[in-house]
Design an enzyme around this catalytic site. Structure first.
Site, mmCIF file in Angstrom:
data_model
loop_
_atom_site.group_PDB
_atom_site.id
_atom_site.type_symbol
_atom_site.label_atom_id
_atom_site.label_comp_id
_atom_site.label_asym_id
_atom_site.label_seq_id
_atom_site.Cartn_x
_atom_site.Cartn_y
_atom_site.Cartn_z
ATOM 1 C CB CYS A 207 -0.698 0.188 1.231
ATOM 2 S SG CYS A 207 -2.033 -1.662 1.455
ATOM 3 C CG HIS A 342 -1.906 4.084 5.474
ATOM 4 N ND1 HIS A 342 -1.677 3.952 4.159
ATOM 5 C CD2 HIS A 342 -2.564 2.997 6.069
ATOM 6 C CE1 HIS A 342 -2.025 2.707 3.763
ATOM 7 N NE2 HIS A 342 -2.237 2.075 4.959
ATOM 8 C CG HIS A 383 -6.251 1.273 0.805
ATOM 9 N ND1 HIS A 383 -5.394 1.932 0.431
ATOM 10 C CD2 HIS A 383 -5.866 0.361 1.753
ATOM 11 C CE1 HIS A 383 -4.147 1.603 0.735
ATOM 12 N NE2 HIS A 383 -4.446 0.549 1.632
ATOM 13 C CB SER A 654 5.002 38.153 -69.333
ATOM 14 O OG SER A 654 4.751 39.122 -70.033
ATOM 15 C CG HIS A 942 -39.615 -8.210 -33.754
ATOM 16 N ND1 HIS A 942 -39.908 -6.893 -34.350
ATOM 17 C CD2 HIS A 942 -40.750 -8.182 -32.986
ATOM 18 C CE1 HIS A 942 -40.875 -6.515 -33.984
ATOM 19 N NE2 HIS A 942 -41.657 -7.153 -33.304
ATOM 20 C CG ASP A 1111 -42.589 -8.652 -29.560
ATOM 21 O OD1 ASP A 1111 -42.400 -7.658 -30.086
ATOM 22 O OD2 ASP A 1111 -42.812 -9.703 -30.035
#
Length: 1827
Positions: A207, A342, A383, A654, A942, A1111
């Site tokens: 930890c 902690h 934690h 030109s 369906h 349905d």
């Protein structure tokens, strides 16, 4: 004596750092480096609660958010693993945790990681990679700048969950597992991918891992191992096993909360996340002007040693680590006002930790002492184990930075084992400002590991550091957006635009640019947005994101590449009023150049250049224009140079050679202005003499063309494909006309005098004399001459004389320069040479052509966009403030070793909802999923009218599930407190393989909650399908209800019979939806059913009310409808479309009983129903009230686009073997009529006539008599037919029409096509009116007229005949009209003879054939496919568009579509003024775009040009044309008039040609023709329209083959608009407007050439048009239709022979009755018989001539004989038709009532004879050839 360390500790941080550097240089170790402050300069994090960075994390802390939730099903089944007893085997004592969403998502491509490696990588490693990158971006450190540096990576990891998942599937383990899961690989991969050379350390102290990693990183910095450090940690909870183990220790909180230091503490709750911080030594951060968030003053680690147990905390060790950190930080405990503890919330751990805190920070409570708050981020996010320390560290950093202490959650009173009364420690239950203190704010962070490793860090407020402010806001800012691909650049731009208009609205634009340009990585692709202000920047970013052009936006593909720049100076023509004004105001370098040049300009030219530009007036006169242009070019050159863009070579065109010479150093500015002034003043004397023209011809072709015009010369070699000529105006115009006939560009060039031509000769001596003393210098920059081929021109008087007289060799000069140079920049006020440059350079694709200014666009933005394209920014934004821009947007994909749901039978995500996102504002929610039949195959069961459709029950379940998930109900639980109200299906959703669905839950301002369900069209538009309102009511159980008392009794109905009945109405319930196992109809009109979910239906715990159950319950409502009413129509069906309320009270199993009630609504508008579901225990489980069943017609059911699009494709089909000679001769024995155009005034006609003559000579034989006539001489044609009609020895066999070939002019093509179509209809009328019995076959022969290969342009005249072939196939199928296109380069007559001899073989005939060499191709109708990935532009924002027929129904639909897609100007063409209704539509569109109506017939000269001119007037570029003009006049070919043909032909065909010509010089994205399905499918009665449409189809093909944009859509009928309705109700259903728009978007994006869009009725095509079976063109459709069925089995006429006369008559009557019903649109035969008397004339039933033709064709298909159309139209009844057919079949009819047919038939024959006699009196004697 004090130690070195102690004395060093007394130094200031900067002094210590300086001393350290000196000792490092001396090679001495400096132990006190451990005291040096470390700066936190960047943060990246992902934590529960949708935290994606420090800003969202702080917001969560400030708001006191608790992110703990039930374990998501995609991790594991929380219920399956839960048991409150810690000793229970394999179970855990909690269902809770803090979770990060989408942990399986990763942008592997961004980091160059292969998908296979990504799958093997632990998601913790992936998350670390992305978060580390985000942390560096937050720090303002470009990640790519760290390669090779001493940058360290220290990360904490301790979880092996992904390894466990991998090990569970050993078969999937591969080599990448060894680098994908070890913790060391997580840090090693970051160092590897970023090229970091510092230490890379993975830390596992359980930890405390991530806080220990931060400590080690600080130490590494202080010891000079690293200069930058990435530190943090990651933890993901992917497996239940660790939680099971922790439960055995009773470490986990059963309530799922960390109650830190509270009396209710009962353990911790696990969390997950990732945090990374970027650390530098403070002195380095200050030196580098980094933004310092906080400072790490000191840190320490130690171990518990031997304590009460290895996992038991040690108060003494904790106190020691705190004391060490404070000492190393050199701060006192009382200066710390906040400790991030902690604080896990365990009964044992909290009191021990408090003891250590009290012994250090708790001392000193008394007068004047500031308190110290204790907090724990675990109360917010759980934690995080290995990432817990970095989460607390980031919280502490943000708190000291912002001066605020967030409140601690879940604290009410101290743990009884804690006595805080004598300490300065407290737990803040409310957020509060930081306590006032004399020094900087300080906090501390603790983290204690399971293994006993402890860490403590002291954090301090950052010192005030002066960040260099951005300099004065530049007049433009350059925002460089970078990405690894163009798509990533686009998404980054979109995200940045949203941020700038939202959260970042206050950030100065200069700071945004500074951060982007100096603090973000530069990837392979980048784009630039140039903007003056924020609004302009946002608009530019959005344009970049959308891929739309905009001034100031330089996309990824516009940046110049490769070495070598050429400045190209144009000649006259780029001048415009106000040029240079913006540059004078905005660009100091330009203004300075103009100011410095002005005195010289005044001296040489005689007026002020500076004042001319300031005034902004139009410069007039050649003697003023040319000097001003040279002045502009010289100033623009200095502008480029001021930004470091220097030419490597120069080219002049030109007069532009003058500027080029000055820039190259060959002439001084004084000399250059002298040259141009002298030149232009002499030219002014010749003003008005000569003309010049631009031709789309190369030099050789131009020279050959003008050879016949001695006074016309070649003046300019512009490009490989373009030249300019000069000469007398009348001769130049003649040449223009000659080139135009070749369909090539030819137009005048606006000039005062024709230079580079002998017209100039008189002034040349004076020019040489005036410049004789010119003293040019060798150029310092190479000049590539356009006057001579010489590589080293000398800019003396002779050169300038030749410059004016010689042809301009521009193409040659550019080609030469292109060998060594890649970027060409035109230096002029407006681009005039870019097309010539691109045309010359583009073939190799490696050159970039740019310009400097554009008169249509903002001068400054445009110039700086060009600068950006060559890699120079207006401002580098080197100073400025770092702002928190959005991080790199990731392009996530899912990578997982196996399906996460494999960890449990219970899947994570609701299958109809999908991935869930909670929006950060308003509490809205969004879900996205795919409900396509490949993902959810059960939904394919369906169907409505053959199409898979999302059931209303599916939408209802989605609404229930969305409400439950968003409002906090568990994923697998019912929600008795949630009621769905006002549920409505607005549009049906057709399903294909993949059907993305988006569900949105919206909280309204009125506290109402709505659910809306959307799909997305191919054009990107969202389409809403269903809506519902959500109500949260108090939890209630269903009230007692009589329905729940037990099964009822009544009339039982077989479920199989019921489903069969539904199929007759278009409803199909496959195995997954056939859920009714028992049906009982009750006396009160209700029904009761039993529902059992079939095995084929999916099981999922997330269903609240399974769609199959609901349905089936809705089917139960249908079961209450009487059978006769259900089966009343095959064209409409009752479907549920809305519910008033839906309530679910309790879980519904896989078996349930349903009671359904039904009420008919007044007026037959629909039916209302109600259902109650009763579970097996007899309790009411759910109720649905207010069910509305609406009668839905078949044509209202939407079809996916793929089922509506068609094409005609060429297929190679060799001819069948020719039988032996004599039998072959038999098939061709008889009279033949050969028709051709006798006039040979064009090469194509002569070719056809010659081929016809040769054919006649080859074809005649003793068995074949051949007649000829002029196809355009109607009298001769009719006479020829009369001659053959009475020749019994040579019965008519065939008519062969030779049609003229290609013309060089499309206008001629158009006229020829129309005349040919008319002449062939004359042939048809002659055949029908003259020949009786079996009709001769009609052959139409062309030579090379059809486009078979993509590069064949074909000829529209020939192709227009395909429309006629298609229509005649239905009007006169016995004629078997066939179009044969021969290859005239081979042996065409051999191929034709083979076709004629083969005509009698086979049951089907090919009707459109093309020979290419010895290969034979036939045309076939096929389903089309589209590739939407091409992504061609459809509608550009702000662009202009033209719509012909714009006031018609389709035209207005298109106009609205264009406006909806962002068009800026829409020009609508129409023949008349808009009606009031049209004006209303136009007024609405005017609010969003500029709508202009141009009145006129588009077929008339000048109207098309006016439309285009009007579109261009807005300044926006014309990007698209829609030709939708049409006139429909239905008429059978037999009765068509020439006027009828002309009226239909003009708008469609002639109008198309006019629009083609008018857009010749337009740079279009698309040119779209609206054609008709009649030209693709055929349509009786629409020959004129089909032919005109076919001509349009061919024009589109011709444009494509010529390299021009073009597409055509052959539309079927539309339901609300349009004019072509001939096949509606029979073979074609109508297209809805929404379907049409979807097709428009998709087909244009896919860049298809030709596509038919029609709803072809597969079930009726063969019935209405049985003749299509005999035409091979329809083979694919017939195969589809055969599977759909037709009128039922029919044995044909042979079956009648076995019946007695009465039975035969009944069989014929019934078959004809069925045919008539189908043709006339009756869905039930009873409408015709017996409801209508058999002797009632069909004309009284509404029959018309088109129906009569189809009834006749149907009779021929069924019986082999046919009743005349005239008989049908002149009062025949069903009895009359039966009698006529019986007579023709040779069957004796016993019914005398049928004799009326004789009278009607005689009358029809008399009328036909009268018409024939009249024709005969007009006919001359035809020429007869043959034996």
């Amino acid at each position: 004596m004090t130690s070195l360390a102690e004395r060093a500790a007394q130094l200031s941080p900067n002094a210590r750092a300086a001393l350290a550097r000196e000792l490092v240089r001396a090679g001495t170790t400096f132990p006190t480096d451990i005291c040096e402050p470390v700066a936190v300069v960047g943060i990246g994090c992902r934590f529960p609660g949708n935290v994606t960075g420090p800003e969202s994390f702080w917001q969560l802390l400030a708001d006191g958010v608790d992110t703990i939730e039930q374990v998501p099903p995609d991790r594991w089944d929380a219920d399956a693993f839960y048991d409150p007893d810690p000793s229970a085997s394999g179970r855990m004592t909690t269902k809770w945790g803090g979770f990060v969403s989408d942990v399986d998502a990763f942008d592997a491509d961004f980091f160059g990681i292969t998908p296979r490696e990504a799958v093997a990588m632990d998601p913790q490693h992936r998350m670390l990679l992305e978060v580390a990158w985000e942390a560096l971006e937050h720090a303002g450190i470009p990640p790519d700048s760290l390669s090779g540096t001493r940058t360290g990576v220290m990360m904490g990891l301790s979880s092996w969950d992904y390894t466990i998942v991998n090990i569970e599937r050993r078969a999937d383990i591969d080599a990448y597992l060894s680098t994908g899961t070890p913790h060391c690989a997580a840090v090693g991969r970051i160092a590897y991918l970023l090229g970091l050379r510092g230490p890379a350390v993975a830390v596992d102290t359980a930890c405390s891992s991530s806080l220990v990693a931060i400590h080690l990183a600080c130490q590494s910095l202080r010891l000079r191992e690293t200069d930058v450090a990435l530190a943090g940690g990651v933890q993901l909870t992917l497996s239940p096993f660790t939680a099971i183990a922790l439960s055995k220790w009773s470490a986990l909180s059963p309530t799922g909360r960390c109650n830190s230091f509270d009396a209710n503490a009962d353990g911790f709750v696990r969390g997950e996340g990732c945090g990374v911080v970027v650390l530098k030594r403070l002195a380095d951060a200050v030196r580098d002007q980094d933004r310092v968030l906080a400072v790490v003053r000191g840190s320490a680690t130690n171990s518990d040693g031997r304590s009460n147990g290895m996992t038991a905390p040690n108060a003494l060790a904790q106190r020691d680590v705190i004391t060490s950190a404070l000492k190393l930080a050199d701060v006192t405990p009382d200066s710390v006002n906040y400790v991030e503890t902690h604080g896990t919330g365990t009964v044992l751990g909290d009191p021990i930790e408090f003891e250590s805190l009290a012994a250090t920070y708790g001392l000193g409570k008394g007068q004047g002492e500031s308190p110290c708050a204790l907090g724990s981020v675990k109360t917010n996010i759980g934690h995080l184990e290995a990432a817990a320390g970095v989460a607390g560290f980031i919280k502490a950093v943000l708190a000291v930075q912002r001066g605020h202490i967030p409140r601690n959650l879940h604290f009410t009173r101290w743990n009884p084992a804690i006595d805080a009364s004598a300490t300065r420690l407290f737990v803040p239950t409310e957020s509060a400002p930081w306590p006032a203190a004399a020094g900087p704010r300080r906090a501390a962070v603790s983290s204690f590991g399971l293994s006993g490793t402890n860490a403590h860090v002291v954090v301090e407020q950052a010192p005030d550091t002066a960040v260099a402010a951005a300099g004065g806001m530049p007049y433009v800012s350059a925002l460089n957006v970078s990405g690894k691909t163009a798509a990533r650049v686009a998404s980054a731009a979109a995200v940045l635009a949203d941020w700038m208009s939202g959260p970042g609205a206050a950030a100065p634009l200069a700071d945004v640019a500074h951060t982007l340009n100096r603090h973000r990585a530069r990837h392979a692709k980048f784009a630039t947005v140039i903007a003056r202000d924020r609004a302009e920047a946002i608009a530019g970013l959005r344009a970049l994101a959308a891929g739309q052009p905009r001034v100031g936006v330089v996309d990824c593909d516009q940046h110049a590449g490769g070495p070598g720049r050429v400045f190209v100076y144009s000649g006259q023509g780029s001048q415009w009023a106000s040029m240079g004004q913006q540059l004078l105001a905005n660009e100091p370098a330009f203004a300075k150049a103009v100011a410095e040049l002005d005195p010289i300009f005044v001296d040489q030219v005689g007026f002020s250049l500076q004042q001319t530009l300031i005034d902004g007036d139009e410069v007039v006169g050649i003697d003023r224009i040319q000097p001003v242009l040279v002045g502009m070019q010289l100033a623009l050159t200095e502008l480029w140079r001021s930004y470091g863009v220097i030419p490597d070579a120069v080219i002049g065109h030109s007069m532009g050679e003058v500027s080029a010479a000055v820039v190259a150093g060959a002439l001084t500015p004084e000399q250059g202005l002298r040259v141009i002034t002298t030149r232009s003043r002499l030219m002014a004397r010749l003003s008005g003499q000569g003309a010049m023209a631009l031709l789309e011809l190369d030099a050789d072709a131009a020279e050959a063309l003008i050879a016949g015009y001695p006074q016309v010369t070649l003046a300019v070699h512009a490009s490989p494909r373009q030249t300019v000529i000069a000469g007398p105006p009348e001769q130049v115009d003649t040449v223009i006309a000659a080139v135009a006939t070749q369909n090539r560009l030819a137009r005048r060039v606006e000039v005062d005098v024709a230079s580079h031509h002998p017209i100039i000769d008189p002034i040349l001596p004076e020019l040489r004399s005036a410049l004789a003393d010119l003293t040019p210098q060798p150029p310092s920059i190479p000049i590539i001459s356009t006057t001579y081929e010489s590589a080293q021109p000398v800019a003396d008087a002779d050169y300038w004389s030749a410059n004016l007289r010689n042809p301009v060799r521009f193409h040659q000069a550019v080609t030469a320069a292109g060998v060594d140079h890649n970027t060409f920049i035109e230096i002029s006020p407006h681009p005039v040479l870019t097309h010539a440059l691109t045309d010359t350079l583009d073939p190799d694709g490696s050159h970039t052509v740019m310009s400097t200014m554009n008169r249509e666009l903002d001068q400054t933005l445009y110039f700086h966009a060009q600068l950006a394209a060559v890699g120079v920014a207006a401002s580098e934004h080197t100073t400025g403030r770092l702002v928190d821009l959005p991080p790199t947007p990731w392009h996530h994909q899912r990578f997982w070793v196996t399906d996460r749901s494999a960890m449990s039978e219970l899947a994570a995500t609701h299958p109809l909802l999908g991935a869930h996102i909670e929006m950060p504002r308003n509490g809205d929610h969004v879900w996205q999923t795919d409900v396509g039949t490949e993902v959810c195959p059960w939904l394919a069961d369906h169907k409505v009218f053959g199409q898979p459709i999302m059931p209303a029950a599916g939408f209802a379940e989605i609404a229930l599930a969305a409400a439950s998930e968003a409002l906090g109900t568990a994923a697998d639980a019912v929600a008795p407190n949630i009621v769905i109200n006002q549920f409505e299906v607005e549009q049906m959703l057709p399903l294909d393989g993949h059907t993305p669905l988006t569900t949105q839950l919206i909280r309204g301002g009125d506290s109402q909650i709505r659910v809306e369900i959307y799909s997305r069209t191919r054009g990107g538009e969202f389409c809403r399908h269903a809506t519902a309102k959500v109500e949260q009511s108090p939890r209630e159980c269903a009230h007692a209800h009589p329905e729940a008392q037990g099964p009822a009794t009544g009339t039982t109905v077989s479920p199989a019979d019921f489903y069969a009945l539904l199929r007759q109405t278009g409803q199909h319930h496959g195995p997954a939806f056939a859920a009714l196992s028992r049906i009982v109809r009750l006396a009160d009109g209700s029904a009761e059913t039993e529902i059992s979910i079939p095995d084929e239906a999916p099981r999922h715990p997330g269903y609240r009310l399974h769609p199959v159950v609901l349905d089936a319950a809705l089917q139960s409502v249908g079961a209450a409808i009487p059978d006769g009413e259900i089966a009343g129509s095959a064209e409409a069906s009752y479907l549920p479309v809305s519910f008033e309320t839906i309530r679910v009270y309790r879980d519904i199993g896989r078996h349930v009983r349903c009671r359904a009630h039904l009420t008919n609504l007044d007026g037959g508008t629909g039916k209302m129903g109600r259902i109650v579901l009763i579970n097996d225990a007899g309790h009411i489980a759910a109720e649905v009230d207010g069910i509305y069943l609406r009668r839905v017609e078949r044509r209202a059911v939407p079809l996916p686009l793929e089922q509506k699009i068609f094409d005609a494709e060429w297929t190679e089909s060799p001819i069948a073997a020719v039988p032996a000679p004599e039998p072959a001769a038999e098939t061709t024995r008889g009279s033949w009529l050969v028709l051709a155009d006798a006039t040979v005034d064009a090469p194509g006609k002569a070719q056809a006539k010659s081929m016809a003559d040769d054919f006649v000579q080859q074809w005649r034989s003793p068995m074949r008599r051949v007649h000829t006539a002029d196809i355009h001489d109607e009298s001769a044609v009719l006479a020829a037919f009369a001659e053959t009609a009475g020749d019994p020895e040579h019965p008519p066999v065939g008519v062969v029409v030779f049609v003229g070939g290609a013309s060089s002019r499309l206008d001629d093509e158009l006229a020829a096509a129309r005349d040919t179509v008319w002449s062939i209809t004359t042939v048809v009328r002659a055949v029908v009116g003259t020949w009786h019995g079996r009709s001769p076959r009609l052959w139409l022969v062309t030579g090379g007229g059809l486009s078979v290969a993509d590069d064949e342009p074909g000829t529209p005249a020939a192709a227009s005949l395909k429309g006629l072939v298609r229509v005649l196939a239905f009007e006169h199928p016995d004629m078997r009209t066939t179009l044969v296109d021969l290859d005239i380069t081979q042996d065409p007559l051999t191929a034709l003879s083979a076709e004629l001899r083969n005509a009698g073989s086979g049951s089907r005939h090919d009707d459109v054939i093309a020979w290419r060499g010895e290969r034979r191709f036939v045309e076939r109708l096929s389903r089309a496919t589209i590739d939407v990935s091409k992504g061609h532009p459809v509608v550009r924002q702000g662009a202009s568009y033209v719509v012909t027929g714009g006031l018609g129904g389709l035209g207005l639909v298109v106009a609205r579509w264009l406006v909806d897609r962002g068009a800026g100007r829409v020009v609508l063409g129409g023949r008349s003024d808009p009606t009031d209704e049209q004006c209303n539509v136009l007024a609405e569109l005017q609010t969003r775009a500029e709508i202009v109506v141009v009145r006129g017939d588009v077929a008339s000269p000048g109207v098309a040009e006016k439309l285009i001119e009007t579109a261009r007037q807005s300044g926006g570029q014309l990007r698209g044309v829609v030709h939708a003009a049409a006139v429909i006049e239905d008429s059978l070919v037999f009765s068509m008039s020439r006027d009828n043909l002309e009226r239909v032909w003009a708008p469609k065909a002639t109008g198309a040609l006019r629009m083609h010509e008018a857009t010749a010089d337009c740079e279009l994205d698309w040119w779209l023709g609206f054609s008709s399905a009649a030209s693709l499918l055929g349509s009786p009665g629409q020959a004129a329209y089909a032919c005109a449409s076919a001509w349009l189809d061919a024009l589109v093909g011709w444009r494509r083959a010529s390299g021009l944009p073009a597409a055509v859509i052959n539309w079927g009928p539309w339901s609300e608009v349009g004019v072509a309705q001939a096949l509606v109700g029979s073979v074609l259903d109508t297209i809805s407007v929404a379907e049409g728009i979807e097709a428009l978007d998709s087909l244009l994006a896919a860049d298809r050439i030709r596509t038919g869009v029609a709803r072809l009725r597969a079930d009726r095509a063969l019935v209405a048009f049985p003749e299509i079976r005999s035409i091979s063109y329809f083979t694919q459709v017939v195969e589809e239709l055969d599977s759909a069925g037709d009128l039922g089995d029919w044995g044909g006429p042979d079956a009648l022979a076995d019946l007695d006369p009465g039975e035969a008559r009944r069989a014929v009557t019934e078959r004809m009755c069925a045919r008539i019903a189908a043709v006339m649109g009756y869905t039930d035969q009873s409408t015709v018989e017996p409801a209508v008397p058999l002797d009632k004339p069909l004309t009284e039933l509404g029959l018309d001539s088109l129906m009569a033709v189809r009834i006749r064709n149907g009779a021929r298909a069924d019986f082999g004989v046919e009743p005349p159309v005239a008989l049908i139209l002149q009062g025949a009844s069903l009895h009359d038709l039966t009698a006529d057919l019986m007579r023709q079949l040779g069957l004796n009819d016993p019914d005398p009532a049928l004799n009326n047919a004789d009278t009607i038939r005689d009358r029809a024959r008399q009328r036909a004879a009268a018409r024939h006699g009249a024709a005969m009196r007009r006919r001359p004697k035809p020429e007869v050839q043959g034996g």
